[in-house]
Motif scaffolding. Structure first.
Motif, PDB file in Angstrom:
ATOM      1  N   SER A  20      41.704  46.168  34.309  1.00  0.00           N
ATOM      2  CA  SER A  20      41.458  46.671  35.660  1.00  0.00           C
ATOM      3  C   SER A  20      41.654  48.171  35.778  1.00  0.00           C
ATOM      4  O   SER A  20      41.033  48.814  36.603  1.00  0.00           O
ATOM      5  CB  SER A  20      42.368  45.967  36.672  1.00  0.00           C
ATOM      6  OG  SER A  20      43.669  46.525  36.660  1.00  0.00           O
ATOM      7  N   THR A 126      42.441  42.289  42.551  1.00  0.00           N
ATOM      8  CA  THR A 126      41.282  41.706  41.875  1.00  0.00           C
ATOM      9  C   THR A 126      41.149  40.269  42.356  1.00  0.00           C
ATOM     10  O   THR A 126      41.888  39.836  43.245  1.00  0.00           O
ATOM     11  CB  THR A 126      41.426  41.753  40.341  1.00  0.00           C
ATOM     12  OG1 THR A 126      42.510  40.909  39.941  1.00  0.00           O
ATOM     13  CG2 THR A 126      41.637  43.182  39.841  1.00  0.00           C
ATOM     14  N   GLU A 127      40.257  39.547  41.763  1.00  0.00           N
ATOM     15  CA  GLU A 127      40.003  38.154  42.185  1.00  0.00           C
ATOM     16  C   GLU A 127      41.267  37.289  42.129  1.00  0.00           C
ATOM     17  O   GLU A 127      41.516  36.506  43.033  1.00  0.00           O
ATOM     18  CB  GLU A 127      38.919  37.563  41.281  1.00  0.00           C
ATOM     19  CG  GLU A 127      38.219  36.370  41.854  1.00  0.00           C
ATOM     20  CD  GLU A 127      37.311  36.719  43.022  1.00  0.00           C
ATOM     21  OE1 GLU A 127      37.292  35.926  43.975  1.00  0.00           O
ATOM     22  OE2 GLU A 127      36.643  37.756  42.996  1.00  0.00           O
ATOM     23  N   ASN A 169      40.610  47.675  46.368  1.00  0.00           N
ATOM     24  CA  ASN A 169      40.195  46.281  46.420  1.00  0.00           C
ATOM     25  C   ASN A 169      38.994  46.112  45.502  1.00  0.00           C
ATOM     26  O   ASN A 169      37.931  46.657  45.759  1.00  0.00           O
ATOM     27  CB  ASN A 169      39.838  45.893  47.858  1.00  0.00           C
ATOM     28  CG  ASN A 169      39.577  44.411  48.002  1.00  0.00           C
ATOM     29  OD1 ASN A 169      39.231  43.735  47.044  1.00  0.00           O
ATOM     30  ND2 ASN A 169      39.739  43.916  49.197  1.00  0.00           N
ATOM     31  N   ARG A 170      39.188  45.350  44.419  1.00  0.00           N
ATOM     32  CA  ARG A 170      38.107  45.111  43.456  1.00  0.00           C
ATOM     33  C   ARG A 170      37.603  43.672  43.520  1.00  0.00           C
ATOM     34  O   ARG A 170      37.038  43.171  42.561  1.00  0.00           O
ATOM     35  CB  ARG A 170      38.591  45.413  42.040  1.00  0.00           C
ATOM     36  CG  ARG A 170      38.863  46.894  41.855  1.00  0.00           C
ATOM     37  CD  ARG A 170      38.795  47.291  40.413  1.00  0.00           C
ATOM     38  NE  ARG A 170      38.880  48.729  40.316  1.00  0.00           N
ATOM     39  CZ  ARG A 170      39.774  49.368  39.599  1.00  0.00           C
ATOM     40  NH1 ARG A 170      40.642  48.699  38.871  1.00  0.00           N
ATOM     41  NH2 ARG A 170      39.804  50.680  39.564  1.00  0.00           N
ATOM     42  N   VAL A 171      37.830  43.025  44.654  1.00  0.00           N
ATOM     43  CA  VAL A 171      37.341  41.654  44.833  1.00  0.00           C
ATOM     44  C   VAL A 171      35.855  41.723  45.166  1.00  0.00           C
ATOM     45  O   VAL A 171      35.451  42.454  46.074  1.00  0.00           O
ATOM     46  CB  VAL A 171      38.123  40.925  45.955  1.00  0.00           C
ATOM     47  CG1 VAL A 171      37.563  39.538  46.175  1.00  0.00           C
ATOM     48  CG2 VAL A 171      39.589  40.855  45.615  1.00  0.00           C
ATOM     49  N   LYS A 172      35.072  40.975  44.426  1.00  0.00           N
ATOM     50  CA  LYS A 172      33.619  40.961  44.662  1.00  0.00           C
ATOM     51  C   LYS A 172      33.329  40.113  45.887  1.00  0.00           C
ATOM     52  O   LYS A 172      33.873  39.042  46.073  1.00  0.00           O
ATOM     53  CB  LYS A 172      32.905  40.404  43.446  1.00  0.00           C
ATOM     54  CG  LYS A 172      33.073  41.288  42.237  1.00  0.00           C
ATOM     55  CD  LYS A 172      32.466  40.646  41.009  1.00  0.00           C
ATOM     56  CE  LYS A 172      32.674  41.602  39.853  1.00  0.00           C
ATOM     57  NZ  LYS A 172      32.974  40.940  38.629  1.00  0.00           N
ATOM     58  N   GLY A 173      32.420  40.621  46.693  1.00  0.00           N
ATOM     59  CA  GLY A 173      31.988  39.821  47.844  1.00  0.00           C
ATOM     60  C   GLY A 173      32.333  40.401  49.154  1.00  0.00           C
ATOM     61  O   GLY A 173      32.883  41.320  49.498  1.00  0.00           O
TER      62      GLY A 173
END
Length: 173
Positions: A20, A126-127, A169-173
Motif C-alpha cells: 500500500s 484499503t479494502e 482512502n484507497r477503497v475502490k468504489g
C-alpha cells in the motif's frame, strides 16, 4: 464513541502494508527499467557494445535488486522482527473522537502508545485494512475484520474529519 479492535499480525498483513505504501516506487522502477531496456535495445541494434550497453545492463540489475529488496526481503525482515519482539500477541486498538491507543502485551512486557490524530503521520484505508503510520517509517496494521466495537465507517468518519488530507482512502468504489 469508542471503537475497539484487536488482531494478530501475519506475513500477508506485512505484505499488504508494504504494497500500500510503495506503489509510486513500483511505478518509478517500471519507468526506469523501461528506459534501460530501450537503451539496451538501441545499443544492440546499433552494434554499440560499449558504455551504453554496460550502463543499461547495470541499470536493469540495480532495479531488480531494489525491487527484490523492497518487495521480497524487507517484508520478510519486518515480519521476522515483529514476531521476534511480540510473538503472536494480539495488537489492541482503541479509537475515540480525538485520539487513539495501540497496545501489545506479551510475556516480555507491555507496549502502549497513545496519539492524538494531529500527531499521526498518515492513516491509510484499503479494502481490508487501516494502516496507521505513526511516523514515516513506523506503521501499525488494523484489520477491519478485527473491529469488535464500532465499525470501519465509524473509524473512517473520525479519522477523515480529524486528519484531513493525511487520511488516504484507497477503497475502490
Amino acid at each position: 464513541m469508542t471503537i475497539k479492535a484487536e488482531n494478530t499480525i501475519d506475513f500477508e498483513d506485512i505484505r499488504q502494508l508494504n504494497k500500500s505504501g510503495l506503489s509510486s516506487v513500483k511505478i518509478m522502477l517500471g519507468i526506469f527499467i523501461a528506459a534501460m531496456v530501450v537503451l539496451l535495445v538501441i545499443s544492440l541494434c546499433t552494434g554499440n557494445s560499449g558504455r551504453n550497453l554496460k550502463i543499461s545492463i547495470a541499470g536493469i540489475i540495480w532495479c531488480v535488486f531494489v525491487y527484490v529488496y523492497m518487495f521480497i526481503v524487507n517484508p520478510r525482515l519486518t515480519y521476522k522482527n515483529f514476531k521476534k519482539k511480540y510473538g503472536n500477541a494480539p495488537v489492541k486498538y482503541t479509537l475515540n473522537e480525538k485520539s487513539m491507543g495501540i497496545s501489545i502485551e506479551n510475556s516480555d512486557g507491555f507496549f502502549d502508545i497513545r496519539k492524538n490524530y494531529r500527531d499521526i503521520f498518515k492513516f491509510t484505508e484499503t479494502e481490508k485494512y487501516f494502516f496507521i503510520h505513526i511516523k514515516r517509517n513506523e506503521a501499525y496494521i488494523l484489520k477491519k475484520n478485527g473491529i469488535s466495537q464500532g465499525t470501519a465507517e465509524d473509524i473512517r468518519n473520525i479519522v477523515s474529519r480529524e486528519m484531513g488530507n493525511r487520511f488516504v482512502n484507497r477503497v475502490k468504489g
